[in-house]
Structure formats: structure tokens, C-alpha cells
Enzyme design. Structure first.
Site, PDB file in Angstrom:
ATOM      1  N   THR A  36      24.565  56.971 -32.919  1.00  0.00           N
ATOM      2  CA  THR A  36      24.592  58.281 -33.557  1.00  0.00           C
ATOM      3  C   THR A  36      25.722  59.109 -32.952  1.00  0.00           C
ATOM      4  OG1 THR A  36      22.922  59.138 -32.006  1.00  0.00           O
ATOM      5  CG2 THR A  36      22.131  58.232 -34.097  1.00  0.00           C
ATOM      6  N   ASP A  92      15.746  62.102 -32.542  1.00  0.00           N
ATOM      7  CA  ASP A  92      14.409  61.564 -32.792  1.00  0.00           C
ATOM      8  C   ASP A  92      14.039  61.680 -34.268  1.00  0.00           C
ATOM      9  OD1 ASP A  92      14.044  60.965 -30.087  1.00  0.00           O
ATOM     10  OD2 ASP A  92      13.334  62.984 -29.662  1.00  0.00           O
TER      11      ASP A  92
END
Length: 297
Positions: free
Chosen positions: A212, A245
Site C-alpha cells: 500500500t 486496516d
């Protein structure tokens, strides 16, 4: 319905909002303070549940007021807490400073999470019934390894977020299907400064890697194919806490629903984009209609 199991941490996030984070030895005045239920395990569980999955949380909370609130927050989001045990003592806490640009720095104190060093009776049964198992590194590594190996025994897809970053033993990597580090974690794990090189190095250890890249998006690699870069939606970030998350929870749901990889990554990026426009971790996580709306823009 898709079933996601999560083995990981629950923390109460103690969040301070400042214009500029203090440097070493510096004192600054903050704008606001909040207590927000979080922890990487609980965050991913809530993200997956709000994205449309049935979710089971495996972990521990303490006997303090934080523990009761953490359990209530999970249950309110539709997460099954039958295997979230209560242990004597304090719950885990995360002390977070968020600056005016939405960046954050975090100190985690394990509390009850430190007692999750093995699988308890019934945990493997929950994992065996799942479409995917989500793991992080805010509980003792022995339990993470045990969970991953249990998932492998039952043919359950395992997704590992290597945070807080630490060396990953071969017995864990051998049981991981998808590794999802952020850019810093990928660099730290491999010693490579370029995200593509870091992802390629990690791909030698596990079958799939997603790095990411914050506002830039994400980089996906799988064996036998070229790299795939999926941009993130352009939004104004207020607080990036929990965005990673949110991405992992939504991605796990999308992949379990057999969405094509590019579509699954873009859908997860849309979920993260919604979350950064709000303050807090679990409080910022979007429900499925919100993800679909952002994905469609």
C-alpha cells in the site's frame, strides 16, 4: 455469505490531534483528544463486517472499562465476539498523534493482547470455517504462526499485515497466501528502497504481495504476472489512522467474493478513501453502500 476470521489485537486508541507533531524534547498544544476503539485486529474485523462479511474475532480484552467498550463496539458492527476472551488486567492501548495533514505516529501497549500467545480451544474450528484468516503482528508471534498454520491445514486463505514490522520467520511465511505491507514495512523487511524492488523481493517468500502506497494507491504482484498498480481515489485526508486496516478488511471481502484482482484492489482503495475523510480508526470505517458509492465515482 462470506466468512472472515480475524486473529489479532483489540486496543483502545487514545488519539491526540495537533497542528504539528512534536519533535523529540518538544511540547506542543493539541486541538482535541478522543478515545476510539481500535487495534489492527479489531479494525480489520470491523472493516470486513461493514464491507458485508460475517466476521469472527479471536483475541483478548482486559477487565477494565476499555475492554467492555471494545467488545461492545465490535458487536455493534456485527462482529461475532464469542472467541474474544476476557483476561484479568488492562486492555491494549494505542497512543496516537495525528497532525493537520492527517499523518500519524503510534505507540502500542499490548495489555491483554500480550496474553494471546497460542490458539485456545475452539479457535482452530472458527478458522477452519472461514473463507479467509486475517493476521497482524500486535499479538505474540507464536499465536500468529499457530493461526496461519491452522488456516493452511484447512485450506483457508491467509492474509498477513506485517505491522508492527518485525522479522518474519519462515514457518509463518510458508503459511501466508497474501502479504500486505505498507511502503515503510516493505522497505524495512527487504532493505530495498524502491517499492517495486521491495515487493519483488517479498514475492520470493509468499505467493502474492500488495504494497500500500497511501494516497498514491497500491502495487500488486503475483508469481507469473507483471506488476499491477491501482491508484487511490483523490480525496482530502483528515485522519489516516486505520486506513490500511480498512483496505485489508475490504480487500479480504472482495477477494472472497471472487472479484477480479484489479476490481478488488480498487474497491478496497475506495473503502480506505472513505475512511481517511473521517476522524478515528474504527469510527471512520465505511459500510458497504458507502464503499460502492465511492467506488462508482
Amino acid at each position: 455469505m462470506t466468512h472472515i476470521a480475524v486473529l489479532g489485537s483489540t486496543n483502545m486508541d487514545l488519539v491526540t490531534y495537533v497542528d504539528k507533531a512534536p519533535r523529540r524534547g518538544e511540547t506542543v498544544t493539541g486541538r482535541e483528544f478522543r478515545t476510539v476503539p481500535g487495534g489492527k485486529g479489531a479494525n480489520q474485523a470491523i472493516a470486513a463486517a461493514r464491507a458485508g462479511a460475517t466476521v469472527s474475532m479471536i483475541g483478548a480484552v482486559g477487565t477494565d472499562a476499555y475492554g467492555a467498550r471494545l467488545r461492545d463496539t465490535l458487536e455493534h458492527s456485527g462482529v461475532d465476539t464469542d472467541f474474544l476472551r476476557t483476561v484479568q488486567g488492562p486492555s491494549g492501548t494505542a497512543h496516537i498523534v495525528v497532525d493537520a495533514e492527517g499523518g500519524n505516529a503510534i505507540v502500542v501497549i499490548p495489555g491483554a493482547n500480550g496474553t494471546v500467545d497460542h490458539l485456545s480451544p475452539g479457535d482452530e474450528g472458527v478458522i477452519a470455517t472461514a473463507d479467509a484468516l486475517l493476521l497482524q503482528l500486535e499479538i505474540p508471534l507464536a499465536a500468529v504462526v499457530a493461526g496461519a498454520q491452522a488456516a493452511r491445514r484447512h485450506g483457508v486463505r491467509t492474509v498477513l499485515t506485517p505491522s508492527p514490522v518485525q522479522p518474519l520467520p519462515s514457518e509463518l511465511l510458508d503459511a501466508v497466501d497474501l502479504l500486505v505491507p505498507n511502503e515503510y514495512e516493505a522497505v524495512t523487511l527487504t532493505g530495498r528502497t524502491d517499492p517495486r524492488e521491495a515487493a519483488a523481493a517479498l514475492l520470493e517468500l509468499v505467493p502474492e504481495v500488495v504494497v500500500t502506497l497511501g494516497a498514491t494507491g497500491c502495487l500488486y504482484l503475483t508469481r507469473g504476472a507483471g506488476p499491477l498498480v491501482v491508484p487511490a481515489p483523490r480525496v482530502t485526508a483528515v485522519d489516516s489512522t486505520g486506513a490500511g486496516d480498512t483496505f485489508v478488511g475490504a480487500l479480504a471481502v472482495a477477494r472472497a467474493e471472487e472479484k477480479p484482482v484489479r476490481e478488488a484492489l480498487a474497491w478496497a482503495a475506495a473503502a480506505a478513501a472513505v475512511s481517511v475523510q473521517r476522524e478515528g480508526a474504527s469510527a471512520s470505517m465505511p459500510y458497504r453502500p458507502e464503499i460502492e458509492a465511492q467506488y462508482g465515482t
